[in-house]
Design a protein around this motif. Structure first.
Motif, PDB file in Angstrom:
ATOM      1  N   LYS A 218       0.816  -1.215   0.000  1.00 36.76           N
ATOM      2  CA  LYS A 218       0.000   0.000   0.000  1.00 36.76           C
ATOM      3  C   LYS A 218       0.850   1.266   0.000  1.00 36.76           C
ATOM      4  CE  LYS A 218      -4.083  -2.016   2.227  1.00 36.76           C
ATOM      5  NZ  LYS A 218      -4.972  -1.979   3.419  1.00 36.76           N
ATOM      6  N   ALA A 219       1.962   1.238   0.712  1.00 35.62           N
ATOM      7  CA  ALA A 219       2.809   2.419   0.789  1.00 35.62           C
ATOM      8  C   ALA A 219       3.424   2.745  -0.568  1.00 35.62           C
ATOM      9  CB  ALA A 219       3.909   2.214   1.832  1.00 35.62           C
ATOM     10  N   ILE A 220       3.899   1.730  -1.271  1.00 36.45           N
ATOM     11  CA  ILE A 220       4.482   1.947  -2.594  1.00 36.45           C
ATOM     12  C   ILE A 220       3.421   2.452  -3.555  1.00 36.45           C
ATOM     13  CG2 ILE A 220       5.568   0.799  -4.568  1.00 36.45           C
ATOM     14  CD1 ILE A 220       6.924  -1.078  -2.537  1.00 36.45           C
ATOM     15  N   GLY A 284       4.471   7.354   8.383  1.00 36.58           N
ATOM     16  CA  GLY A 284       5.529   8.191   8.928  1.00 36.58           C
ATOM     17  C   GLY A 284       6.414   7.529   9.953  1.00 36.58           C
ATOM     18  N   THR A 285       5.927   6.471  10.603  1.00 31.11           N
ATOM     19  CA  THR A 285       6.785   5.755  11.553  1.00 31.11           C
ATOM     20  C   THR A 285       7.593   4.662  10.866  1.00 31.11           C
ATOM     21  OG1 THR A 285       4.939   4.268  12.096  1.00 31.11           O
ATOM     22  CG2 THR A 285       5.250   6.219  13.487  1.00 31.11           C
ATOM     23  N   ASN A 327      17.449   0.085   5.912  1.00 29.04           N
ATOM     24  CA  ASN A 327      17.290   1.406   5.311  1.00 29.04           C
ATOM     25  C   ASN A 327      15.838   1.854   5.461  1.00 29.04           C
ATOM     26  OD1 ASN A 327      16.928   3.641   3.541  1.00 29.04           O
ATOM     27  ND2 ASN A 327      18.700   3.003   2.349  1.00 29.04           N
ATOM     28  N   THR A 328      15.630   2.864   6.265  1.00 30.14           N
ATOM     29  CA  THR A 328      14.267   3.292   6.593  1.00 30.14           C
ATOM     30  C   THR A 328      13.720   4.351   5.652  1.00 30.14           C
ATOM     31  OG1 THR A 328      15.174   4.934   8.130  1.00 30.14           O
ATOM     32  CG2 THR A 328      14.565   2.773   9.047  1.00 30.14           C
ATOM     33  N   GLU A 329      14.496   4.766   4.644  1.00 28.21           N
ATOM     34  CA  GLU A 329      13.958   5.801   3.765  1.00 28.21           C
ATOM     35  C   GLU A 329      13.732   5.344   2.336  1.00 28.21           C
ATOM     36  OE1 GLU A 329      16.989   9.073   2.471  1.00 28.21           O
ATOM     37  OE2 GLU A 329      17.482   8.537   4.536  1.00 28.21           O
ATOM     38  N   MET A 330      14.205   4.156   1.945  1.00 26.31           N
ATOM     39  CA  MET A 330      13.939   3.706   0.579  1.00 26.31           C
ATOM     40  C   MET A 330      12.540   3.095   0.517  1.00 26.31           C
ATOM     41  SD  MET A 330      16.355   0.361  -0.010  1.00 26.31           S
ATOM     42  CE  MET A 330      15.985  -1.231   0.746  1.00 26.31           C
ATOM     43  N   ILE A 331      11.784   3.509  -0.497  1.00 24.24           N
ATOM     44  CA  ILE A 331      10.388   3.096  -0.644  1.00 24.24           C
ATOM     45  C   ILE A 331      10.241   2.070  -1.761  1.00 24.24           C
ATOM     46  CG2 ILE A 331       8.047   3.889  -1.192  1.00 24.24           C
ATOM     47  CD1 ILE A 331       8.872   6.646  -0.033  1.00 24.24           C
ATOM     48  N   ARG A 499      12.622   7.246  -2.706  1.00 26.55           N
ATOM     49  CA  ARG A 499      12.867   7.236  -1.267  1.00 26.55           C
ATOM     50  C   ARG A 499      12.111   8.384  -0.613  1.00 26.55           C
ATOM     51  NH1 ARG A 499      17.501  10.448   0.291  1.00 26.55           N
ATOM     52  NH2 ARG A 499      18.496  11.401  -1.535  1.00 26.55           N
ATOM     53  N   LEU A 500      12.142   8.435   0.691  1.00 24.19           N
ATOM     54  CA  LEU A 500      11.292   9.363   1.432  1.00 24.19           C
ATOM     55  C   LEU A 500      11.430  10.816   0.991  1.00 24.19           C
ATOM     56  CD1 LEU A 500       9.211   9.627   3.684  1.00 24.19           C
ATOM     57  CD2 LEU A 500      11.111   9.751   5.331  1.00 24.19           C
TER      58      LEU A 500
END
Length: 637
Positions: A218-220, A284-285, A327-331, A499-500
């Motif tokens: 869903k996020a992608i 966001g988390t 890696n918390t910012e790559m989508i 990414r974010l």
């Protein structure tokens, strides 16, 4: 199993070739779990591998890289046959049998395979594929179909949207398809992504042991909804671009909308802002900017005592396969890719090194224009523009930038990172941390551990210079350094496609059109600046003033995006959709004087002239136009 898959895309009037009789039929494939899952995996095949932009000319389906980095003013390939040059010198045409033909063919292949998967997955026996898996996988295929349409529209402009599942048996006269309008294309993309979100996409694909990392969730899907709406709201697509005002199908249907009112423009950007807010509030988390110390260990925030902006940024844009979960910012990203090719292009061709694993081709040179775009360590721009000759810079004296002379000591970060060794030119000293992560300049130490950490020398007779390079040397006197790391050039990296910060900048751009003083706009602008280790706007130590009018804020957003997302395949499209391609792409790019040694090397010099007047989109492949009589060509081709 992939080799057994059916139906590849062909010309527009016969999108699908006949399936060879010695291969499995569609029904047989979907009788087994492995067959169904293999078919789904094949739907993902055509996600771009943007690490391989040197070999975009390859005549094959698969991977779909573009020429985007060197076809913008960020970089220049030394290779004379690189496809980006066709765009830069305005010689790209519809008869191109490689880049123009195969991006179109590959993405339509992906669309057809997604269609076939959706049409057939319910045939899989219940003991092979569960009902919940069928629902999830069908939603993934639907989302991928929409993403491929987005790539097509971004590259070619509006394309035919296939509302039916055409097959190789469809009569030819039913395949004389006109192009859909801009609104039909973007509405379909957004609708399909939203349906996929509601019909089975997982909240987080990483939780699925079968699909796992890299699958659409869903996020992608939300990220691509934002991308699509951002393009639709932009100058190139919203009706403000007069160049395409007359482009119409044979029946007179205009493909681009009429010139919008101020209210319509605001409404379109409000849609972008709303979807960005949804993404940030929902995910966001899960997605956060990377904050690490100089050893790469994650720390809580930029306020941590051992926070290192250089390493934090570098880790955010560069990830090994073994570390991808951290890696918390790559989508959105491609796991299977051509990292070795990218690393070869960006690693110095140092004749002092005999081990080929620690020596590259020096092929992708950063332009002087991109080098000048990075800020100083005080957050100010060093260069505000260029004099009438296009070469002499207008220096921002307040920034502290010095063009000439050499440093007498190492320029280091607060955590001990050596950014510019003693002896480096002053023009490379006191720059922001991202500059040192993204640009390799003459006099800079190559990453420690690579055969001893040599000092790069791009002067004509230097160890990495043209004299020794033959065909492998930097044409600008710089190299793109982004994504590179210490060690050899055979490291397995993830090709990050979104990414974010992509979301942050789309949100800022939308808010600028709605309210340039928005606290949310400055919140995300300053989040990026704080992670970069430079002063923020309107808050914190050594704060810079915030402009208030929309034009000044938008100009600032563009400058910030050029740096944070440099060499990440955004600028090529951004300048086109903003209506600024003629301003930035219709002129020469510059670098150092690679035909000289000593101080004469450090003279700003023209690398090559470039021309722009029609290359907003690729042309539709001529083979498609010849067969489909209802398919009209883009203006100018």
């Amino acid at each position: 199993m992939i080799l057994l898959l059916v139906l590849s895309a062909g010309a527009c009037s016969k999108y699908f070739d006949q399936v060879p009789q010695d291969r499995l039929s569609t029904n047989e494939i979907f009788q087994t779990r492995s067959g169904a899952l293999g078919y789904l995996a094949n739907v993902y095949t055509y996600i771009p591998d943007e690490f391989n932009q040197r070999q975009v000319h390859e005549t094959a389906l698969y991977r779909t890289p573009g020429p985007w980095t060197a076809a913008s003013d960020e970089a220049e390939y030394v290779l004379s046959d690189n496809k980006a040059k066709l765009i830069n010198n305005n010689t790209l045409d519809a008869t191109d049998q490689t880049m123009v033909k195969y991006r179109w063919k590959s993405w339509f292949t992906g669309i057809q395979q997604a269609e076939a998967f959706i049409a057939n997955i319910d045939k899989a026996p219940a003991d092979q594929v569960s009902t919940s898996e069928k629902i999830q996988w069908k939603a993934e295929a639907k989302a991928m179909r929409a993403i491929y349409y987005f790539y097509l529209v971004r590259t070619y402009g509006p394309v035919p949207v296939l509302k039916e599942n055409y097959t190789q048996d469809t009569p030819t006269d039913e395949l004389q398809l006109p192009r859909s309008t801009v609104d039909e294309c973007f509405n379909y993309i957004v609708e399909q992504l939203k349906e996929a979100q509601n019909e089975g996409l997982l909240d987080n694909a990483a939780t699925d042991a079968v699909s796992g990392l890299g699958r659409i969730d869903k996020a992608i899907a939300q990220a691509f909804i934002i991308e699509a709406l951002t393009f639709r709201a932009s100058w190139l697509f919203d009706g403000e671009c007069s160049y395409y005002a007359g482009l119409a199908n044979n029946d007179g249907q205009k493909l681009f909308p009429e010139k919008p009112s101020a209210a319509t423009i605001r409404s379109n950007w409000q849609k972008v802002a709303d979807e960005c807010a949804t993404f940030l509030n929902t995910y966001g988390t899960r997605y956060r900017l990377m904050y690490t110390n100089k050893n790469g260990t994650v720390v809580g925030s930029a306020d941590a005592a051992d926070f290192d902006p250089y390493e934090s940024y570098r880790r955010g844009v560069r990830t090994l396969r073994s570390d991808m979960a951290s890696n918390t910012e790559m989508i959105f990203y491609r796991i299977d890719n051509s990292a070795g090719t990218m690393e070869y292009d960006r690693m110095p061709n140092d004749h002092r090194i005999s081990d080929g694993n620690y020596k590259g081709g020096s092929l992708l040179g950063a332009t002087q224009e991109q080098v000048d775009a990075y800020f100083m360590n005080n957050g100010m721009s060093p260069i505000t523009g260029y004099k009438a000759n296009g070469i002499t810079p207008s220096i921002n004296e307040a920034s502290g930038y010095v063009e000439d002379g050499v440093s007498k000591a190492d320029y280091t970060s607060a955590t001990g990172q050596v950014y510019a060794p003693a002896g480096a030119r002053m023009m490379y000293v006191n720059r922001e941390p991202r500059f040192y992560a993204d640009i390799t300049f003459s006099g800079q130490k190559w990453f420690a551990g690579t055969n001893g950490g040599n000092i790069t020398d791009f002067t004509y007779s230097g160890a990495c210079g043209k004299l020794y390079g033959v065909n492998d040397y930097s044409s600008t006197g710089y190299l793109v350094r982004k994504h590179m790391g210490a060690g050899d050039r055979n490291q397995s990296l993830i090709c990050i496609l979104l990414r974010l910060p992509n979301i942050y900048f789309n949100y800022m751009e939308a808010l600028c059109h709605i309210d340039p003083t928005s606290a949310e706009l400055w919140k995300y602008m300053n989040a990026i600046r704080k992670r970069a280790g430079i002063p923020m706007y309107g808050e914190g130590a050594n704060a810079l003033p915030r402009p208030a009018d929309a034009n000044s804020v938008m100009d600032l957003i563009r400058k910030e995006k050029r740096v944070e997302l440099g060499f990440e395949n955004t600028r090529y499209f951004d300048l086109r959709r903003w209506g600024l391609a003629t301003e930035f792409f219709n002129k020469a790019v510059h670098g150092m004087n690679i035909n000289a040694d000593g101080n004469d090397f450090f003279v700003r010099s023209k690398v090559i002239d470039r021309s722009f007047n029609r290359q907003y989109f690729f042309p539709i492949p001529q083979g498609e136009i010849d067969i489909d009589k209802n398919l009209v060509q883009n203006t100018g081709y």
